[in-house]
Write a protein that holds these residues in place. Structure first.
Motif, PDB file in Angstrom:
ATOM      1  N   LYS A  96     -16.769  -9.458  14.094  1.00 24.70           N
ATOM      2  CA  LYS A  96     -15.648  -9.384  13.166  1.00 24.70           C
ATOM      3  C   LYS A  96     -15.136  -7.950  13.115  1.00 24.70           C
ATOM      4  N   LEU A  97     -13.857  -7.777  13.463  1.00 21.37           N
ATOM      5  CA  LEU A  97     -13.246  -6.451  13.467  1.00 21.37           C
ATOM      6  C   LEU A  97     -12.586  -6.170  12.120  1.00 21.37           C
ATOM      7  N   LYS A  98     -12.673  -4.929  11.689  1.00 20.14           N
ATOM      8  CA  LYS A  98     -12.038  -4.512  10.431  1.00 20.14           C
ATOM      9  C   LYS A  98     -11.517  -3.105  10.597  1.00 20.14           C
ATOM     10  N   VAL A 106      -7.080  -3.471  14.239  1.00 25.80           N
ATOM     11  CA  VAL A 106      -7.589  -2.163  14.653  1.00 25.80           C
ATOM     12  C   VAL A 106      -6.651  -1.628  15.730  1.00 25.80           C
ATOM     13  N   VAL A 107      -5.889  -0.598  15.392  1.00 27.68           N
ATOM     14  CA  VAL A 107      -4.880  -0.036  16.288  1.00 27.68           C
ATOM     15  C   VAL A 107      -5.403   1.267  16.888  1.00 27.68           C
ATOM     16  N   ALA A 124     -17.036  -3.108  13.644  1.00 27.49           N
ATOM     17  CA  ALA A 124     -17.164  -4.302  14.475  1.00 27.49           C
ATOM     18  C   ALA A 124     -18.536  -4.894  14.165  1.00 27.49           C
ATOM     19  N   THR A 125     -18.555  -5.852  13.242  1.00 25.66           N
ATOM     20  CA  THR A 125     -19.810  -6.401  12.726  1.00 25.66           C
ATOM     21  C   THR A 125     -20.169  -7.695  13.446  1.00 25.66           C
TER      22      THR A 125
END
Length: 222
Positions: A96-98, A106-107, A124-125
């Motif tokens: 999971k991206l945050k 995520v840029v 990145a979990t």
């Protein structure tokens, strides 16, 4: 000073300057990103460079909990890119991206970089953890970017200790408590209860119960 001595001194000076320059290059910005870590994975595809890629698991062995992917993603192109996904071929965990701020993607800015892992950075979990991989293994990690596409490399699996503690999972479950073992179970009879078949110590024949002397004399008279 003779010409030969001067030439020797100039040559020695040039060697020293060359070594110093190489040392400075080796300790540049890239080396300092996420700290100096030995043998970390790095790869370059087109304008994208990924450095210091790691899979960081829980610090205590046997603890089931989230793991993370930690890396620095560089974008040397003229246009920004979006990190669309990270996948782990052969592993069951979903990443999971945050973003570092807000709920957007995520840029990776043009000419800039994004750090995954650590306080204040994007994350990145791996929500299901890394049960398939053991510390010291190499796990294939695929970064998918909006323009470059898939960029893959093998990242080492390490626990969130030492160099990697500050970039590891933020959720650290407690290790399971050990079950105490005893040689024998002691069974005691409470002092207020009597054993089966015995007369309770508190039960006695009342001292006031006896044959009346008047009744005895009356029987004798008849």
């Amino acid at each position: 000073m003779s010409r030969s001595l001067r030439r020797g001194a100039l040559a020695a000076t040039a060697i020293v300057i060359s070594i110093a320059s190489l040392s400075a290059c080796g300790a540049g910005n890239d080396a300092q990103t996420l700290g100096v870590r030995p043998d970390n994975a790095a790869v370059t595809v087109d304008d994208v460079k990924i450095q210091n890629a790691l899979v960081i698991t829980q610090p205590d062995p046997g603890v089931v909990g989230p793991a993370v992917v930690s890396a620095t993603v560089f974008n040397n192109g003229d246009a920004q890119q979006t990190l669309e996904s990270i996948t782990l071929p052969g592993a069951a965990g979903t990443v999971k991206l945050k973003a570092a701020e807000g709920n957007g993607p995520v840029v990776v800015p043009a000419g800039g970089s994004v750090v995954l892992g650590g306080a204040g950075n994007a994350s990145a979990t791996i929500e299901g953890g890394m049960r398939e991989a053991k510390n010291g293994d190499a796990q294939k990690v695929v970064f998918k970017l909006s323009k470059t596409g898939d960029v893959s490399l093998d990242a080492f699996v390490v626990p969130a200790k030492s160099y990697f503690k500050d970039f590891g999972p933020t959720e650290i479950p407690k290790p399971p408590a050990a079950t105490p073992t005893t040689g024998a179970t002691a069974t005691a009879t409470p002092s207020g209860e009597a054993g089966h078949g015995s007369t309770p110590s508190g039960t006695a024949t009342p001292s006031g119960t006896a044959t009346a002397t008047g009744e005895a004399s009356h029987s004798a008279g008849h």
